[in-house]
Design a protein around this motif. Structure first.
Motif, short mmCIF file in Angstrom:
data_model
loop_
_atom_site.label_atom_id
_atom_site.label_comp_id
_atom_site.label_asym_id
_atom_site.label_seq_id
_atom_site.Cartn_x
_atom_site.Cartn_y
_atom_site.Cartn_z
N LEU A 1 24.01 -14.96 16.93
CA LEU A 1 23.30 -14.76 18.20
C LEU A 1 22.27 -13.64 18.08
CD1 LEU A 1 26.30 -15.21 20.64
CD2 LEU A 1 24.32 -16.72 20.41
N LEU A 2 22.60 -12.60 17.33
CA LEU A 2 21.68 -11.48 17.17
C LEU A 2 20.52 -11.79 16.22
CD1 LEU A 2 24.30 -8.61 17.11
CD2 LEU A 2 22.55 -9.00 18.86
N ALA A 3 20.66 -12.83 15.42
CA ALA A 3 19.59 -13.21 14.49
C ALA A 3 18.40 -13.85 15.21
CB ALA A 3 20.14 -14.17 13.43
N VAL A 4 18.61 -14.27 16.45
CA VAL A 4 17.54 -14.89 17.23
C VAL A 4 16.71 -13.79 17.90
CG1 VAL A 4 17.03 -16.45 19.15
CG2 VAL A 4 18.97 -16.93 17.63
N PRO A 5 15.40 -13.79 17.70
CA PRO A 5 14.56 -12.77 18.34
C PRO A 5 14.74 -12.77 19.86
CG PRO A 5 13.32 -13.96 16.67
CD PRO A 5 14.63 -14.68 16.83
N GLY A 6 14.74 -11.58 20.43
CA GLY A 6 14.91 -11.44 21.88
C GLY A 6 16.36 -11.36 22.32
N ALA A 7 17.26 -11.13 21.37
CA ALA A 7 18.69 -11.13 21.67
C ALA A 7 19.07 -10.08 22.72
CB ALA A 7 19.50 -10.91 20.40
N SER A 8 18.31 -9.01 22.80
CA SER A 8 18.68 -7.97 23.77
C SER A 8 18.60 -8.45 25.21
CB SER A 8 17.80 -6.73 23.59
OG SER A 8 16.43 -7.06 23.77
N SER A 9 17.92 -9.56 25.44
CA SER A 9 17.83 -10.09 26.81
C SER A 9 19.06 -10.88 27.22
CB SER A 9 16.58 -10.95 26.97
OG SER A 9 16.69 -12.13 26.20
N TYR A 10 19.87 -11.35 26.27
CA TYR A 10 21.03 -12.16 26.61
C TYR A 10 22.34 -11.70 25.98
CZ TYR A 10 20.15 -14.30 22.08
OH TYR A 10 19.95 -14.50 20.75
N TYR A 11 22.29 -10.91 24.92
CA TYR A 11 23.51 -10.48 24.22
C TYR A 11 23.92 -9.11 24.74
CZ TYR A 11 26.73 -9.33 20.43
OH TYR A 11 27.83 -8.98 19.71
N ARG A 12 25.06 -9.05 25.46
CA ARG A 12 25.53 -7.78 26.02
C ARG A 12 26.27 -6.93 25.01
NH1 ARG A 12 25.71 -7.50 31.81
NH2 ARG A 12 23.52 -7.83 32.26
N GLY A 13 26.92 -7.55 24.06
CA GLY A 13 27.69 -6.82 23.06
C GLY A 13 28.91 -7.60 22.67
N GLY A 14 29.67 -7.02 21.76
CA GLY A 14 30.87 -7.69 21.30
C GLY A 14 31.66 -6.82 20.36
N GLY A 15 32.78 -7.36 19.93
CA GLY A 15 33.63 -6.63 19.02
C GLY A 15 34.43 -7.58 18.15
N VAL A 16 34.74 -7.10 16.95
CA VAL A 16 35.66 -7.82 16.08
C VAL A 16 37.04 -7.22 16.37
CG1 VAL A 16 36.27 -8.41 13.71
CG2 VAL A 16 33.86 -8.23 14.38
N ILE A 17 37.81 -7.96 17.12
CA ILE A 17 39.13 -7.50 17.56
C ILE A 17 40.15 -8.00 16.54
CG2 ILE A 17 40.75 -7.40 19.49
CD1 ILE A 17 37.90 -6.22 20.04
N TYR A 18 40.31 -7.21 15.48
CA TYR A 18 41.07 -7.65 14.31
C TYR A 18 42.42 -6.96 14.17
CZ TYR A 18 41.31 -9.84 9.71
OH TYR A 18 41.65 -10.62 8.64
#
Length: 161
Positions: free
Chosen positions: A37-54
């Motif tokens: 998702l972050l590889a797509v330009p403009g991700a800051s407009s739709y990607y709020r964040g995330g975590g690897v919950i391992y």
């Protein structure tokens, strides 16, 4: 990544057009969902964040969940995936929440699931919830990680309509 980015591009286009956002909780995909998702330009407009919950520490400190919150649920199940998708969505105030939780291999997890098992959940507006289980039958860790990320992205894309 070359098989994930085209799906992520479709998701990004849809989210941007709608002005919606997404938050990710992933485990055995190891960050590949977020990376796509972050590889797509403009991700800051739709990607709020995330975590690897391992690990249990990530579960506790990043999501703020306790054993009481999960009750008798166990990791790598659809109810658990829905709980984590809802939790990350709420924590990051996103329109959509995604979770992937499984066993990438080469062996199974401590809960009795074989390598290649994952559960995916998507939650969203208007109480939307869907979850699914994927069994690849593979012990190849990198391939399972890619397949888990692909499954999550495809389920999300389908949910977006």
């Amino acid at each position: 990544m070359e098989t994930l980015i085209p799906i992520a591009q479709q998701i990004a286009d849809t989210l941007k057009a709608r002005g919606e956002t997404v938050a990710i909780s992933e485990s055995s995909a190891g960050g590949l969902i977020s990376a796509a998702l972050l590889a797509v330009p403009g991700a800051s407009s739709y990607y709020r964040g995330g975590g690897v919950i391992y690990t249990p520490k990530a579960f506790k400190h990043l999501l703020g969940l306790t054993r009481e919150d999960i009750g008798d649920m166990r990791s790598s199940t659809e109810p658990y995936a829905r709980l984590l998708a809802n939790t990350i969505r709420g924590k990051l105030a996103a329109d959509w929440g995604l979770c992937e939780t499984g066993a990438s291999g080469p062996t199974g997890n401590g809960y009795g699931d074989a390598a290649g098992h994952t559960c995916v959940a998507v939650v969203g507006p208007n109480r939307f919830e869907i979850s699914t289980t994927l069994e690849t039958g593979l012990s190849d860790r990198p391939e399972n990680m890619r397949l888990f990320a692909k499954e999550t992205l495809e389920v999300f894309l389908a949910a977006l309509g």
